[in-house]
Design an enzyme around this catalytic site. Structure first.
Site, PDB file in Angstrom:
ATOM      1  N   GLY A   1       0.839  -1.198   0.000  1.00 64.07           N
ATOM      2  CA  GLY A   1       0.000   0.000   0.000  1.00 64.07           C
ATOM      3  C   GLY A   1       0.864   1.233   0.000  1.00 64.07           C
ATOM      4  O   GLY A   1       2.050   1.170   0.342  1.00 64.07           O
TER       5      GLY A   1
ATOM      6  N   CYS B   1       5.203  -6.152   1.686  1.00 56.13           N
ATOM      7  CA  CYS B   1       5.569  -4.720   1.677  1.00 56.13           C
ATOM      8  C   CYS B   1       4.851  -3.974   2.815  1.00 56.13           C
ATOM      9  O   CYS B   1       5.164  -4.184   3.979  1.00 56.13           O
ATOM     10  CB  CYS B   1       5.288  -4.127   0.306  1.00 56.13           C
ATOM     11  N   TYR B   2       3.857  -3.145   2.499  1.00 57.05           N
ATOM     12  CA  TYR B   2       3.134  -2.455   3.574  1.00 57.05           C
ATOM     13  C   TYR B   2       2.579  -3.468   4.566  1.00 57.05           C
ATOM     14  O   TYR B   2       2.602  -3.254   5.784  1.00 57.05           O
ATOM     15  CB  TYR B   2       1.986  -1.613   2.997  1.00 57.05           C
TER      16      TYR B   2
ATOM     17  N   HIS C   1       7.827  -7.813  -3.480  1.00 61.67           N
ATOM     18  CA  HIS C   1       6.540  -8.246  -4.031  1.00 61.67           C
ATOM     19  C   HIS C   1       6.664  -9.593  -4.753  1.00 61.67           C
ATOM     20  O   HIS C   1       7.069  -9.614  -5.919  1.00 61.67           O
ATOM     21  CB  HIS C   1       6.013  -7.194  -5.009  1.00 61.67           C
TER      22      HIS C   1
ATOM     23  N   GLU D   1       4.395 -11.263  -5.988  1.00 61.58           N
ATOM     24  CA  GLU D   1       3.328 -11.405  -6.989  1.00 61.58           C
ATOM     25  C   GLU D   1       3.686 -10.848  -8.354  1.00 61.58           C
ATOM     26  O   GLU D   1       3.015 -11.138  -9.333  1.00 61.58           O
ATOM     27  CB  GLU D   1       2.038 -10.741  -6.476  1.00 61.58           C
TER      28      GLU D   1
ATOM     29  N   ASP E   1     -14.537  -7.140 -23.488  1.00 62.24           N
ATOM     30  CA  ASP E   1     -15.005  -7.018 -22.106  1.00 62.24           C
ATOM     31  C   ASP E   1     -16.508  -6.761 -22.031  1.00 62.24           C
ATOM     32  O   ASP E   1     -17.231  -7.453 -21.307  1.00 62.24           O
ATOM     33  CB  ASP E   1     -14.277  -5.880 -21.377  1.00 62.24           C
TER      34      ASP E   1
ATOM     35  N   LYS F   1      -7.756  -9.264 -18.239  1.00 62.52           N
ATOM     36  CA  LYS F   1      -8.177  -9.503 -19.617  1.00 62.52           C
ATOM     37  C   LYS F   1      -8.101 -10.984 -20.014  1.00 62.52           C
ATOM     38  O   LYS F   1      -9.029 -11.522 -20.613  1.00 62.52           O
ATOM     39  CB  LYS F   1      -7.257  -8.701 -20.533  1.00 62.52           C
TER      40      LYS F   1
HETATM   41  P1  XMP Z   1      -2.710   1.827 -20.952  1.00 63.96           P
HETATM   42  O1  XMP Z   1      -2.726   2.795 -22.091  1.00 63.96           O
HETATM   43  O2  XMP Z   1      -3.237   2.440 -19.688  1.00 63.96           O
HETATM   44  O3  XMP Z   1      -3.772   0.721 -21.348  1.00 63.96           O
HETATM   45  O4  XMP Z   1      -1.392   1.151 -20.772  1.00 63.96           O
HETATM   46  C1  XMP Z   1      -3.879  -0.535 -20.736  1.00 63.96           C
HETATM   47  C2  XMP Z   1      -4.893  -1.328 -21.529  1.00 63.96           C
HETATM   48  O5  XMP Z   1      -6.198  -0.759 -21.367  1.00 63.96           O
HETATM   49  C3  XMP Z   1      -6.715  -0.332 -22.618  1.00 63.96           C
HETATM   50  N1  XMP Z   1      -7.403   0.943 -22.359  1.00 63.96           N
HETATM   51  C4  XMP Z   1      -8.722   1.044 -22.130  1.00 63.96           C
HETATM   52  N2  XMP Z   1      -9.684   0.119 -22.085  1.00 63.96           N
HETATM   53  N3  XMP Z   1     -11.281   1.801 -21.622  1.00 63.96           N
HETATM   54  C5  XMP Z   1     -10.969   0.509 -21.859  1.00 63.96           C
HETATM   55  O6  XMP Z   1     -11.860  -0.331 -21.843  1.00 63.96           O
HETATM   56  C6  XMP Z   1     -10.366   2.795 -21.643  1.00 63.96           C
HETATM   57  O7  XMP Z   1     -10.661   3.954 -21.447  1.00 63.96           O
HETATM   58  C7  XMP Z   1      -9.020   2.385 -21.905  1.00 63.96           C
HETATM   59  N4  XMP Z   1      -7.846   3.078 -22.012  1.00 63.96           N
HETATM   60  C8  XMP Z   1      -6.872   2.158 -22.273  1.00 63.96           C
HETATM   61  C9  XMP Z   1      -5.511  -0.177 -23.514  1.00 63.96           C
HETATM   62  O8  XMP Z   1      -5.861  -0.290 -24.873  1.00 63.96           O
HETATM   63  C10 XMP Z   1      -4.626  -1.286 -23.023  1.00 63.96           C
HETATM   64  O9  XMP Z   1      -4.993  -2.548 -23.532  1.00 63.96           O
END
Ligand code: XMP
Length: 515
Positions: A59, A86-87, A174, A176, A233, A371
C-alpha cells in the site's frame, strides 16, 4: 458456487497497492479460491469467508502515519497463516511491537535478496539469492518479539521475517510481480504448504458465482441497459448478464465515431449472432462537437465518458427505465483510474468518466478480472474464439489515438493506416501472438518529397506490444520487412501521410495507449 465451496481459500486484504489484484490472480492460477476485501471491511465479513490463509497487500501509506490503514487484531487470533507483503509486512511489524521507520535510501525496482534459512517451507523451491521487485521507502528497523529475520536486501535492510514457525511471515518485496524471481514458488508454498489449501477452484466456478451475484442484485424485475463497445469485455459482460436477465437486458451500441475501419457493421453482425438485443445509436456528430478543440488527454476521456453515460441514460428512458447500467470494466481499468487507493494514471472511460449524478446503478461483473481471464470465460459462454482473440481497444477508441485536431478527416486517415497495419500483421500470422497493435496519428507534420513535389504530411506511429495483462508491456520486435512494407503502404494509401515512425517504448515508462 455454494457458500461451503468458497471456504478454504485465501483472503487478501487490500491496503491500496497497485498489485493487489495480481496477488489474487496468482492464487487463482493455482486454482485456489481467493477473495479481496478492503482493509477496513467489517471483521464479520472477513470471518465469514473462513479463509485458510490471509495475505496483507502492499500500500502507498506509512504504517506509522496518522490515519494509516490498520489491521483488526482479531485476525492474528484466528490461527490461520498470515503473509504480509511490503506495507503488509510493515503493518505486522508495527502492530506487533516492532519498529518501522523511513529508510535512508528507499528501494525501488529490482534488487537482490539473500535468504539465510533454506529450511523454511516458503523457500522450499527457492535459491538462497534471488532478484526481487521492491517498492518502498519505510523499512522494518526492529523486529517484533519472537520474529526471526530470514532475508536481507542489498542495503542490509530486513527483507523477510517469520513468527511462530512461519505462521506469520513478512516479505518486504513483491512476490506477486513477474520481475520477482521465484515469486510464484514462494506464493505457491504459502498457499499449499503453509496454509494447506486445495486446488479446487475453476473459472467455471467464477461464472456460477457471478451469475448468483447478478441474480441477487437485479432480482426478478429490474431492467438492465448495457453499453456495448464492440470489445471483448463489454461483450462478455453482456452475454453473462443476459443469462440471468434474458429479455430484461437491452444493449446500446453507441457509435461515437471513433471506431476502427468497418468495425460498427462487424460488431453489429456479431451481436446478432449472440442473440443480444442491440440498439444502434449513431452519435459521431455529437461526440465530435463535444470534444471540439479539446486536446488534453484527461479532458477528452472525461468528456467522452460523460457523454457516453448521457446517451445511455437517454436510451434507457426511451426503453421504459432501466435500473442498472452494465459495463465491461475490468481490473486494470479500476487500478489505473486510482479507484483502489493508488495514483490516477489515466481515467479509463468506463470508470473515471462517470458523472456523480448518474441515475442508474452500476453493474460491473468483470471488475475483479484480468483480460486473459475474461477471454477464458468467453468460451464458457459460447462466444466465438475469433472474437475473443481481438486485440483490446480502449473505450474512447481512436479519440485517444488521434492526437491534436480531432476531425473526421484525420480520423479517416488513422482508420486507413490502422487497417493496413493490422491486415499486414494478420497476413504475416502474427496477430494472435501480439497483445495489441495499432496506429497513432501525431499532431506533428513533416516535410517530404513525392514525385519531385514538396509535401508536408501527417505522421503515423506504429505500436505493437507484448503483454500478459496490460499492467506492463514490451514493444514487439516486428520483422523489418513487415515494418517496411507497412510504412510504404501507409504513405501510399492513407491520404496525406508523409511519415511513419515506430514506438518502441515499454510500459513502464510509457502506457500502451498514447493518451
Ligand atoms: P494503458 O494505455 O493504460 O492501457 O497502458 C492498458 C490497456 O487498457 C486499454 N485501455 C482502455 N480500455 N477503456 C478501456 O476499456 C479505456 O478507457 C481504456 N484506455 C486504455 C488499452 O488499450 C490497453 O490494452
Amino acid at each position: 458456487m455454494k457458500d461451503d465451496d468458497r471456504t478454504g481459500g485465501i483472503l487478501i486484504l487490500d491496503f491500496g497497492s497497485q498489485y493487489t489484484q495480481l496477488i489474487a490472480r496468482r492464487v487463482r492460477e493455482f486454482e485456489v479460491y481467493s477473495e479481496i476485501m478492503p482493509w477496513n471491511a467489517p471483521i464479520a465479513r472477513m470471518r465469514s469467508a473462513r479463509p485458510k490463509g490471509v495475505i496483507l497487500s502492499g500500500g502507498p501509506r506509512s504504517a506509522t502515519g496518522p490515519d494509516a490503514p490498520a489491521i483488526d487484531q482479531e485476525i492474528f487470533h484466528w490461527g490461520v497463516p498470515i503473509l504480509g507483503i511490503c506495507y503488509g509486512m510493515q503493518l505486522i511489524a508495527h502492530t506487533m511491537g516492532g519498529v518501522v521507520q523511513k529508510g535512508r535510501l528507499g528501494e525501488y525496482g529490482r534488487t537482490t535478496v539473500s535468504f539465510t534459512n533454506s529450511g523454511l517451507k516458503l523457500l522450499k523451491n527457492v535459491p538462497s539469492k534471488v532478484d526481487v521487485w521492491m517498492s518502498h521507502w519505510d523499512e522494518v528497523r526492529e523486529l517484533p518479539a519472537g520474529a526471526v529475520r530470514f532475508g536481507e536486501s542489498e542495503t542490509g535492510g530486513c527483507a523477510a521475517f517469520s513468527i511462530e514457525n512461519e505462521r506469520i511471515t513478512g516479505l518486504q518485496f513483491h512476490p506477486e510481480v513477474e520481475s520477482t524471481e521465484y515469486g510464484r514458488e514462494m506464493l505457491s508454498a504459502f498457499v499449499f504448504d503453509i496454509c494447506g489449501c486445495d486446488a479446487n477452484w475453476k473459472l467455471g466456478d467464477w461464472v456460477e458465482r457471478s451469475l448468483e451475484k447478478i441474480k441477487e442484485t437485479i432480482g426478478e424485475r429490474d431492467r438492465v441497459v448495457c453499453g456495448l463497445s464492440g470489445g471483448v469485455d463489454s461483450t462478455v459482460a453482456a452475454v453473462l448478464v443476459s443469462k440471468v436477465a434474458g429479455d430484461r437486458l437491452d444493449c446500446v451500441f453507441v457509435d461515437h465515431g471513433f471506431m476502427r475501419k468497418d468495425e460498427p457493421a462487424q460488431v453489429l453482425d456479431m451481436y446478432e449472432k449472440l442473440n443480444l438485443r442491440v440498439h444502434h445509436v449513431e452519435a459521431s456528430e455529437r461526440f465530435l462537437s463535444a470534444i471540439g478543440g479539446v486536446a488534453t488527454p484527461e479532458r477528452k476521456r472525461k468528456i467522452i465518458g460523460e457523454l457516453f453515460v448521457r446517451v445511455f441514460e437517454e436510451q434507457a428512458n426511451d426503453m421504459g427505465g432501466a435500473k442498472w447500467l452494465l459495463q465491461g470494466t475490468i481490473y486494470p481499468d479500476v487500478i489505473e483510474s486510482g479507484h483502489v487507493g493508488g495514483d490516477v494514471i489515466k481515467s479509463h472511460h468506463n470508470v473515471g468518466g462517470l458523472p456523480e449524478d448518474m441515475k442508474m446503478g452500476l453493474l460491473e461483473p468483470l471488475r475483479e478480472l484480468f483480460k486473459d481471464e475474461v477471454r477464458k470465460i468467453g468460451p464458457l459462454l459460447d462466444i466465438p474464439e475469433e472474437f475473443l482473440k481481438r486485440h483490446p481497444f480502449p473505450g474512447p477508441g481512436l479519440a485517444v489515438r488521434c492526437l491534436g485536431d480531432l476531425t473526421r478527416e484525420r480520423l479517416d486517415i488513422l482508420r486507413e493506416a490502422d487497417s493496413i497495419f493490422i491486415r499486414e500483421i494478420k497476413d504475416a500470422g502474427l496477430y494472435d501472438s501480439i497483445w495489441q497493435a495499432f496506429c497513432v496519428l501525431l499532431p506533428v507534420r513533416s516535410v517530404g518529397v513525392a514525385g519531385d513535389v514538396r509535401t508536408y504530411g501527417e505522421t503515423v506511429v506504429l505500436r505493437a506490444v507484448a503483454s500478459l495483462d496490460a499492467m506492463t508491456a514490451e514493444s514487439v520486435r516486428l520483422p523489418w520487412d513487415l515494418v517496411d512494407r507497412v510504412a510504404k503502404r501507409i504513405c501510399g494509401e492513407a491520404p496525406l501521410v508523409g511519415r511513419v515512425a515506430m514506438d518502441v517504448t515499454g510500459k513502464p515508462p510509457a502506457t500502451i495507449e498514447w493518451e
